[in-house]
Design a protein around this motif. Structure first.
Motif: not given
Length: 211
Positions: A56-68
């Motif tokens: 959810v945070l990855h889709y919202w922010s564009g940050w790396s899923f692995g990092l999140l």
């Protein structure tokens, strides 16, 4: 078998794993789980647990899923040390780190051009289930809310299953803010497949299970 035991590959005690057995179990488990997460990422779905929140945070922010996924799990290791000890915690830290890394590099070795979301959800759920089962059998997990759920159960006498369910419902509700209702439905199907697979194939009296 005797020769393998002599070289430390197998433990002579069938109730315990050797370091080599643990290493291959954690590596194989993380590779299978990472493949499931990669499929979910390619088709834009979410899942249950801390991985679902990371999506959810990855889709919202564009940050790396692995990092999140790696960062979101960090606060739970303190609870893990207190609840199940250093051995489980260190293995889980390693498993989460490896999974996060593998998801990020997966597209260098695998390209998925087309997969139906329902089939992708089912396959990803099964792959995650297999990966988790391998990790559980070597006293490791993919961290996350399961550790907190057990802590809340011990501290406040709220069943861990209810805590896990409440968290998953919150994740699915948050998913509506970043993906379509149809995608949430597909994601729910995948989460059901994952949880049913673990429920049927895992015995809590045989292996530690925190997800």
């Amino acid at each position: 078998m005797a020769n393998l035991s002599m070289f430390g590959i197998w433990n002579q005690n069938p109730a315990r794993h050797s370091p080599v057995e643990d290493a291959q179990g954690i590596l194989c488990g993380t590779m299978i789980a990472a493949l499931g997460l990669y499929i979910l990422a390619k088709i834009g779905l979410v899942t249950s647990g801390m991985a679902g929140l990371a999506f959810v945070l990855h889709y919202w922010s564009g940050w790396s899923f692995g990092l999140l996924f790696f960062l979101l799990n960090l606060p739970f290791y303190l609870l893990s040390i207190k609840r199940v000890g250093w051995d489980f915690t260190l293995k889980t830290f390693l498993a989460v780190g490896l999974t996060s890394f593998l998801v990020e590099i997966e597209n260098r070795f695998l390209h998925i051009e087309s997969i139906h979301p329902i089939w992708g959800a089912i396959m990803a759920g099964l792959l995650l289930g297999f990966g988790l089962l391998a990790l559980y059998r070597h006293r490791a997990s993919l961290g996350g809310i399961g550790i907190l759920a057990v802590f809340v159960q011990d501290r406040f006498h709220i069943p861990a299953g209810l805590v896990q369910l409440a968290f998953d419902l919150i994740v699915m509700a948050l998913a509506f803010t970043v993906v379509s209702p149809t995608v949430v439905l597909y994601s729910f199907i995948g989460a059901v497949v994952l949880n049913l697979f673990v429920l049927i194939n895992h015995r809590s009296d045989r292996y530690i299970a925190l997800r």
